[in-house]
Design a protein around this motif. Structure first.
Motif, PDB file in Angstrom:
ATOM      1  N   ALA A  13       0.835  -1.208   0.000  1.00  0.00           N
ATOM      2  CA  ALA A  13       0.000   0.000   0.000  1.00  0.00           C
ATOM      3  C   ALA A  13       0.869   1.257   0.000  1.00  0.00           C
ATOM      4  O   ALA A  13       0.577   2.216  -0.726  1.00  0.00           O
ATOM      5  N   ASP A  14       1.939   1.258   0.780  1.00  0.00           N
ATOM      6  CA  ASP A  14       2.840   2.414   0.813  1.00  0.00           C
ATOM      7  C   ASP A  14       3.510   2.631  -0.541  1.00  0.00           C
ATOM      8  O   ASP A  14       3.662   3.770  -0.987  1.00  0.00           O
ATOM      9  N   GLY A  18       2.938   5.835  -2.709  1.00  0.00           N
ATOM     10  CA  GLY A  18       4.137   6.588  -3.060  1.00  0.00           C
ATOM     11  C   GLY A  18       4.306   6.797  -4.551  1.00  0.00           C
ATOM     12  O   GLY A  18       4.967   7.743  -4.984  1.00  0.00           O
ATOM     13  N   ALA A  19       3.694   5.920  -5.349  1.00  0.00           N
ATOM     14  CA  ALA A  19       3.767   6.052  -6.803  1.00  0.00           C
ATOM     15  C   ALA A  19       2.662   6.959  -7.352  1.00  0.00           C
ATOM     16  O   ALA A  19       2.544   7.137  -8.558  1.00  0.00           O
ATOM     17  N   GLY A  20       1.853   7.524  -6.453  1.00  0.00           N
ATOM     18  CA  GLY A  20       0.857   8.491  -6.884  1.00  0.00           C
ATOM     19  C   GLY A  20      -0.551   7.959  -7.040  1.00  0.00           C
ATOM     20  O   GLY A  20      -1.441   8.693  -7.465  1.00  0.00           O
ATOM     21  N   TYR A  21      -0.786   6.721  -6.686  1.00  0.00           N
ATOM     22  CA  TYR A  21      -2.140   6.164  -6.786  1.00  0.00           C
ATOM     23  C   TYR A  21      -2.868   6.412  -5.467  1.00  0.00           C
ATOM     24  O   TYR A  21      -3.232   5.486  -4.746  1.00  0.00           O
ATOM     25  N   ASP A  22      -3.100   7.679  -5.161  1.00  0.00           N
ATOM     26  CA  ASP A  22      -3.654   8.038  -3.859  1.00  0.00           C
ATOM     27  C   ASP A  22      -5.173   7.945  -3.795  1.00  0.00           C
ATOM     28  O   ASP A  22      -5.766   8.195  -2.743  1.00  0.00           O
ATOM     29  N   ARG A  94       1.323  -4.376 -11.418  1.00  0.00           N
ATOM     30  CA  ARG A  94       2.762  -4.566 -11.664  1.00  0.00           C
ATOM     31  C   ARG A  94       3.587  -3.969 -10.524  1.00  0.00           C
ATOM     32  O   ARG A  94       4.555  -4.566 -10.058  1.00  0.00           O
ATOM     33  N   LEU A  95       3.203  -2.787 -10.077  1.00  0.00           N
ATOM     34  CA  LEU A  95       3.892  -2.131  -8.963  1.00  0.00           C
ATOM     35  C   LEU A  95       3.791  -2.970  -7.688  1.00  0.00           C
ATOM     36  O   LEU A  95       4.779  -3.156  -6.974  1.00  0.00           O
TER      37      LEU A  95
END
Length: 135
Positions: A13-14, A18-22, A94-95
């Motif tokens: 989740a972090d 952190g990759a912008g999928y807020d 993928r992330l």
């Protein structure tokens, strides 16, 4: 087992946040994690997630509005719809898998290859008697 699972879930989740999928809430992520390549009906998603059909529908609506999933006709039943992962959802997937692999490497370094293999074997064996949705 819960502590380890909670740790993995939080790390993933972090990384996603952190990759912008807020806009992806924990509840949405848990629902989306149950989507396979062939898609799933909302009723099946609800059953697997152990939530009401209404709750599953709300989560799918949210995921769809954010572009993580799409609803498509079910090829086996023209009256039904399947929830499938959309391109944006594949990006997050993928992330998440990348972060899971990083965690697995860290755990392997900590436990050693033999103990990690034993842990994985034991968890796979336990899935046979604990997961009614195992492939």
């Amino acid at each position: 087992m819960f502590i380890g699972a909670r740790y993995v879930e939080q790390r993933v989740a972090d990384a996603v946040l952190g990759a912008g999928y807020d806009d992806l809430t924990p509840a949405m992520a848990r629902a989306a994690a149950r989507l396979g390549d062939d898609g799933i009906r909302v009723t099946e998603l609800a059953e697997q997630a152990r939530i009401t059909k209404q709750s599953a529908s709300v989560l799918v609506d949210q995921l769809e509005r954010c572009g993580y999933v799409e609803r498509v006709p079910d090829p086996s039943d023209a009256r039904a719809r399947l929830v499938v992962i959309a391109p944006r959802g594949r990006e997050v997937q993928r992330l998440a898998r990348k972060e899971e692999r990083a965690i697995e490497r860290e755990w392997r370094r900590h436990l050693g290859a033999e103990r990690m293999a034993a842990l994985q074997d034991a968890l796979v064996a336990l899935r046979e008697i604990t997961d009614p949705y195992a492939p």
